[in-house]
Design a protein around this motif. Sequence first.
Motif, PDB file in Angstrom:
ATOM      1  N   GLU A 116       0.671  -1.152  -0.108  1.00 12.00           N
ATOM      2  CA  GLU A 116       0.087  -0.065   0.102  1.00 12.00           C
ATOM      3  C   GLU A 116       0.909   1.164   0.009  1.00 12.00           C
ATOM      4  N   GLY A 175       0.897   4.091  -3.047  1.00  9.38           N
ATOM      5  CA  GLY A 175       0.453   5.404  -2.902  1.00  9.38           C
ATOM      6  C   GLY A 175      -0.599   5.683  -1.881  1.00  9.38           C
ATOM      7  N   HIS A 176      -1.171   4.514  -1.255  1.00  6.74           N
ATOM      8  CA  HIS A 176      -2.321   4.695  -0.422  1.00  6.74           C
ATOM      9  C   HIS A 176      -1.827   4.744   1.094  1.00  6.74           C
ATOM     10  N   ARG A 177      -0.642   4.782   1.402  1.00  6.53           N
ATOM     11  CA  ARG A 177      -0.207   4.833   2.887  1.00  6.53           C
ATOM     12  C   ARG A 177       1.142   5.665   2.746  1.00  6.53           C
ATOM     13  N   MET A 178       1.537   6.390   3.649  1.00  3.74           N
ATOM     14  CA  MET A 178       2.555   7.127   3.848  1.00  3.74           C
ATOM     15  C   MET A 178       3.673   6.336   4.476  1.00  3.74           C
ATOM     16  N   ALA A 179       5.015   6.271   4.202  1.00  2.00           N
ATOM     17  CA  ALA A 179       6.007   5.635   4.870  1.00  2.00           C
ATOM     18  C   ALA A 179       6.424   6.530   6.172  1.00  2.00           C
ATOM     19  N   PRO A 211       5.695   7.535  -4.758  1.00  3.71           N
ATOM     20  CA  PRO A 211       3.990   7.202  -4.656  1.00  3.71           C
ATOM     21  C   PRO A 211       3.405   7.941  -3.672  1.00  3.71           C
ATOM     22  N   LEU A 220      -6.559  -4.402  -5.391  1.00  3.03           N
ATOM     23  CA  LEU A 220      -6.488  -4.337  -4.067  1.00  3.03           C
ATOM     24  C   LEU A 220      -7.313  -5.843  -3.508  1.00  3.03           C
TER      25      LEU A 220
END
Lengths: 308, 276
Positions: free
Chosen positions: A47, A51-55, A67, A82
Amino acid sequence: MAAIEVRDLHKHYGDNHAVRGVSFDVEPGEVYALLGHNGAGKSTVVEILEGHRMASSGEVSVLGFDPAAAAREFRDRIGVVLQTSGVENEFTVREVLDLYSSAYRTPRPLDDVLALTGLEAKADERVGSLSGGQRRRVDLALGIVGAPDLLFLDEPTTGFDPSARRLSWDLVEQLCADGTTVLLTTHYLDEAEHLADRVGVLGDGVMIAEGTPSALIDGISGTVVSFQLPESIETTDAVSTFGAVMDAEVRLSGRLVEATVERSTSVVHRLTGWAVEHNIELLGLSVTRASLEDVYLQLTAAPNGESS
Amino acid sequence: MSDYPSNLTLVVRQIRYQVTYFMRVPVALFFTLILPIVMLVLFNALFGDNTVTINGEEWPVRQFYTGGLAAYTAVSATYSNIGNMVPIRRDEGILKRWRSTPLPTWTYLSGVIGSSVVIAFTGALAMIAMGVVLYDLQIDWAKMPAAFVTLLVGVATFAALGMALVSIIKSASSSAALVNATILPLAFISDVFVVTEDEGFLHNLASIFPLKPFVNAFQNCFNPFVDGSGFEPGKLAFVAAWGVVGGVIAVKRFSWEPSGAPSRRGRRAQEAAVEN
């Protein structure tokens, strides 16, 4: 340039340090499978790459993009399947594909998408009337409708019947022939063994092994001895009984007794000697080279019955 | 490599898709468009021959209901419809799926809002047409520009408030309750179903919220005893102010995923807070 570059990736959810310094590369055109049991961090990693989550920290580059910025150019070049994601049930398969394809610069022709995913016969049925496996095919179809350079497949064949799985494997193979890079997560070890050029095994947020399936299998240099648990032995006693007989760590899944051993000849000798002595027939006794599954079980050391 | 479709093409397509979606969900269609029409027929059958006194003049109730219910239809097409449907799509993961495509996110939201505006205008027009054909509603064409502007301001405001509600609702299971709990009691004290007094506690309470000013402003465009163009800048400004507040909340808090998974924005803010 690698299609995906991940360096020292970390992700915290509050106090939970879900991903702890993961690094790997995926080359263009490669099929890379991420393995790991639930909670190992594979969906979090995927994810973040989508690009659905921030590292929380670390460096991530996907097709040369960051991303997290979720640029339109980036999303135009990736396809995402998904793990759980709804589709507009009130629309037909063709309508949904047409609708989503309109967002891309160079969509794949709809008839190609329908043919690749085996949905031709269902094209004019509403998504809501499809079976679970057919809906998953719609997910796949929506993943490739934009003709992506990189396809993320998060457990793509969960819920498929065997023929649908084969079909989606064929699809992935066809995409690879076109040069599409694929990042796959899966629970099915045979799927990874069949499809992946390379495999990364995640355990508790750390990459614990990486390599081609055959290199990983060679790495454990074991042989698997397995047979059906005899009626006369209780399941609760199976591990201790056969552990002692075979002098090896024994796994029990259902009524299948398995052990991965180094010196299979002597183990089999002891085992068959014991069986003859007790007048027990060992049904389905087999001696095979270790599979990726055995590698996985050894690496992740999941307790019996809880591996997933 | 070819270009993306133009923004206009994408927005029009998204609006068409959302309108089609709406038409194919029977429960949304029923509560948004059909129920207010049923109410109009029912109320007129029950109370049609009565009169209400407004500004000291007697006004046939059947004419009163048409304007109020038309305004209410517009509210249910925007506020209620958005508040009910968007959390369901979010829970199902449809919003997240769109978020994975190159469709600009504002285009998707334009489709949601634009379609509710189209449905609101359609519903309000249908209601007015019924009023004219069946209940002798008088159309004063000089006031129709005001009616149009009033409807536009109301629809924009309640669409913004619908999006604000979506940004607060945690899951679709609570959305129907929250939508109805916020709008239905308010409708009873805002001259939609019953005429209320021009003063007193309920009047003062209703006047805090945007529904009554919107309903009254729209009704007055069809009230033969209200002179002039029908424009009520004070009421419209008050309604619009609510819309601005709703819009700000929606923009600040909107999430593409169910609340179990924090939004990108929320997560980023949270991490910034941790780092500081």
